[in-house]
Enzyme design. Structure first.
Site, PDB file in Angstrom:
ATOM      1  N   HIS A 174      -0.984   4.400   7.530  1.00  0.00           N
ATOM      2  CA  HIS A 174      -0.370   4.761   6.258  1.00  0.00           C
ATOM      3  C   HIS A 174       0.170   6.191   6.312  1.00  0.00           C
ATOM      4  O   HIS A 174      -0.272   6.992   7.131  1.00  0.00           O
ATOM      5  CB  HIS A 174      -1.384   4.626   5.124  1.00  0.00           C
ATOM      6  CG  HIS A 174      -1.795   3.219   4.875  1.00  0.00           C
ATOM      7  ND1 HIS A 174      -2.959   2.681   5.395  1.00  0.00           N
ATOM      8  CD2 HIS A 174      -1.184   2.223   4.186  1.00  0.00           C
ATOM      9  CE1 HIS A 174      -3.055   1.420   5.017  1.00  0.00           C
ATOM     10  NE2 HIS A 174      -2.009   1.109   4.293  1.00  0.00           N
ATOM     11  N   SER A 197       0.806  -1.222   0.000  1.00  0.00           N
ATOM     12  CA  SER A 197       0.000   0.000   0.000  1.00  0.00           C
ATOM     13  C   SER A 197       0.837   1.269   0.000  1.00  0.00           C
ATOM     14  O   SER A 197       0.402   2.303  -0.512  1.00  0.00           O
ATOM     15  CB  SER A 197      -0.939   0.011   1.211  1.00  0.00           C
ATOM     16  OG  SER A 197      -0.206  -0.135   2.415  1.00  0.00           O
ATOM     17  N   ASP A 202      -5.766   7.215   9.212  1.00  0.00           N
ATOM     18  CA  ASP A 202      -5.859   5.874   9.787  1.00  0.00           C
ATOM     19  C   ASP A 202      -4.726   5.572  10.758  1.00  0.00           C
ATOM     20  O   ASP A 202      -4.699   4.508  11.368  1.00  0.00           O
ATOM     21  CB  ASP A 202      -5.921   4.809   8.690  1.00  0.00           C
ATOM     22  CG  ASP A 202      -4.650   4.724   7.836  1.00  0.00           C
ATOM     23  OD1 ASP A 202      -3.646   5.415   8.147  1.00  0.00           O
ATOM     24  OD2 ASP A 202      -4.658   3.955   6.849  1.00  0.00           O
TER      25      ASP A 202
END
Length: 198
Positions: free
Chosen positions: A172, A9, A169
């Site tokens: 990340h 990611s 979040d």
């Protein structure tokens, strides 16, 4: 210069609200500033582990690749993949890219102890496990002929000190976090690009 981003990611840019603030576009901009004409493609997949690099490598090779930037390891750590297993999978991916003629730059696993979700009592253990995993990756990348960009050494203190480098979040990177990671990656990527052009 065919620049390909592979991995998880972070390589894909999860957490940033604007595509131009993710690793691929940031690194492409740095290469363009040094005179390269850049074709960027991002093959990275959120949630990917080192085992998932096989499909990404196939896609990168099929599209043509001069420089591959690989960011992987966080999901191996969170899913308890043994270091020797993930490192071998990374080695095989780098070796295949090298055989295809690509220069390969790898950012190894991050130090997950800086993530807010990690309880303070476990941070030393998580940091040690992260370092051991990254060390196994480093050795594997070197054996396969790739280059390791020591991103974690530069950005871990920054992320530990500045919550603004994380996205909402708290896992990340934010846009600012991606700029910090790209700045740490850029010297190795630029060096490999210069060597490839020569």
């Amino acid at each position: 210069m065919r620049l390909r981003l592979l991995g998880d990611s972070i390589a894909a840019g999860v957490g940033s609200t604007r595509r131009e603030d993710t690793l691929g576009p940031l690194l492409a901009a740095r290469l363009r500033a040094t005179g390269h004409d850049v074709d960027l493609r991002v093959h990275a997949v959120p949630g990917a582990r080192s085992a998932d690099l096989r499909a990404q490598v196939r896609a990168a090779v099929a599209s043509g690749v001069d420089i591959a930037v690989v960011v992987v390891g966080a999901n191996d750590l969170t899913r308890f993949v043994p270091a020797h297993v993930g490192a071998q999978e990374l080695h095989d991916a780098v070796a295949k890219l090298r055989r295809a003629g690509a220069g390969v730059v790898v950012a190894t696993a991050p130090d997950l102890s800086v993530v807010a979700h990690v309880p303070p009592a476990l941070r030393d253990v998580v940091s040690a496990v992260s370092r051991d995993y990254a060390q196994a990756q480093l050795q594997a990348v070197i054996r396969a002929g790739g280059v390791v960009a020591h991103v974690e050494r530069v950005v871990t203190p920054q992320f530990a000190a500045d919550p603004a480098l994380f996205a909402a979040d708290r896992f990340h990177p934010s846009a600012a976090g991606y700029r910090a990671i790209a700045a740490a990656l850029a010297p190795a990527v630029e060096a490999v690009a210069a060597e490839h052009r020569a």
